[in-house]
Each structure stands twice: as structure tokens, then as C-alpha cells.
Design a protein around this motif. Structure first.
Motif: not given
Length: 212
Positions: A89-92, A95-96, A167, A169, A174, A179-180
Motif C-alpha cells: 500500500v503506497a501513498k498513491s 505505486h500500489h 512501497p 513512493d 514520502q 499511511w503506507s
């Protein structure tokens, strides 16, 4: 195993691995594979249980199965498996990703004609799905074995591909207050549930200590 044009990923080739230890370990942990092939230009994909023994993959099916009869002709197939270890789980959303271990094998089936090997292959597949169950079960009959086709696929042209870690990111993302991280995943055998005919039958020991 040596890389070939078919086993070299077109993207992120650095994630590919070709050593037998990695390829075999992923195959051994996977209970099911997908066998993909074409017949008269029509694509097919057959999900099925399998087992690996030494440098071959074994699967079985009914002698009356159209797919099995086609495969036993030795047509080219692609066998694939994938184990998922975590959701990344990325911040976008861009990038998941997924942490995974996968194997792709290009091969051709060989019908197992040797009776002893055929019985052994059926035992390997049974024991892989439910460990230590072969000796507990009612033995297969010769008639049942005759009604079953076992195919073997040499593991010669194959590769593994893996992703691990957190992730990735973009640097400018960053420090965002989003949450990531990872959501771990795992497949487990849970407590067995008996059918109506097993109400008075004790759970056998091999089912009380199932591997996770």
C-alpha cells in the motif's frame, strides 16, 4: 536453468531468478497451477492441482477429459503459479503493488505410461493437498487408476519472479500524511469440518496437525 527469450521478463527483469532452488521451492509451496495452451487458435487456461517431483511437474485428470486428451498430445503449454505474500500500500494508487513469488514454466506434456510411476504421481498429488493422508484413505482401485490420466511436464525452460519490500513512493510523496506499508497475506488450512457421514468418526491425527 538458463534464461530464454520466453522466460526473460520484458519489465523488471532484475526480479527474475533461474536457480532450481528458488523455482522448486515456489512450486512446492503452491498447491494449484494454471496450464495455458491453445487449440485451433482458441486459448484455454486449466486451473488444477499438481505436484513436483525432481525436475518434473505432475498433474492428473479423467481419461475422458477433452483438455487432458489434447495435452497428452504434447502441445506447447505455459504453466504458471503465484504466491501472494503481502499487499503493498503506497501513498498513491499508482505505486500500489503486491509482494509475490511466481513461476512460469514452458513445457510439453508426456503421458505417464509406467504403472508404478503413475501410482506414485497420484500419491504425490494427494499427499501435497492433504499431507500424510494416502495411507489413511481407502486405497484407489486399479479401475480408478485406469480411468485417470497422469501427465508429466519437464521443468527445463522456467523462471521465477519475486517482489519483496516496502512501497516505492516518489520522493516528493514520502512525507505526505498518508499511511503506507504492507498488509501481509497468507493461506492457511483451518480446522477441518466433517460431513454428515463422519459424525461418529474421530478426526485422524494427520488432520489435527495440518501445515499452515
Amino acid at each position: 536453468m538458463q534464461p530464454t527469450p520466453r522466460t526473460t521478463p520484458s519489465r523488471l527483469a532484475k526480479r527474475a531468478q533461474y536457480d532450481e532452488e528458488t523455482v522448486y521451492s515456489i512450486l512446492d509451496e503452491s498447491m494449484f497451477c494454471t496450464v495455458s495452451f491453445t487449440i485451433d487458435g482458441q486459448p484455454f487456461a486449466l486451473p488444477t492441482a499438481f505436484a513436483r517431483y525432481e525436475d518434473r511437474i505432475y498433474l492428473h485428470g479423467s481419461v475422458g477429459s477433452h483438455f487432458i486428451r489434447e495435452l497428452e498430445k504434447g502441445i506447447p503449454v505455459c504453466i504458471s503459479v503465484m504466491l501472494t505474500d503481502a499487499l503493498v500500500v503506497a501513498k498513491s494508487a499508482f505505486h500500489h503493488s503486491v509482494n509475490y513469488r511466481s513461476v512460469v514454466v514452458f513445457s510439453n506434456a508426456e503421458k505417464v505410461e509406467d504403472t508404478t510411476l503413475k501410482w506414485e504421481a497420484l500419491r504425490w498429488i494427494t499427499e501435497k493437498i492433504v499431507p500424510n493422508s494416502w495411507e489413511y484413505l481407502r486405497p484407489m482401485t486399479e479401475s480408478e487408476v485406469r480411468k485417470t490420466t497422469v501427465l508429466s511436464f519437464p521443468i527445463v525452460e522456467a523462471s521465477a519472479k519475486l517482489r519483496t519490500g516496502m512501497p516505492k513512493d516518489d520522493e516528493e510523496d514520502q512525507e505526505l500524511p498518508i499511511w503506507s506499508g504492507l498488509i501481509p497475506l497468507r493461506t492457511v488450512r483451518e480446522t477441518p469440518v466433517g460431513d454428515e457421514f463422519s459424525k461418529n468418526v474421530s478426526l485422524p491425527e494427520h488432520l489435527t496437525h495440518l501445515p499452515s
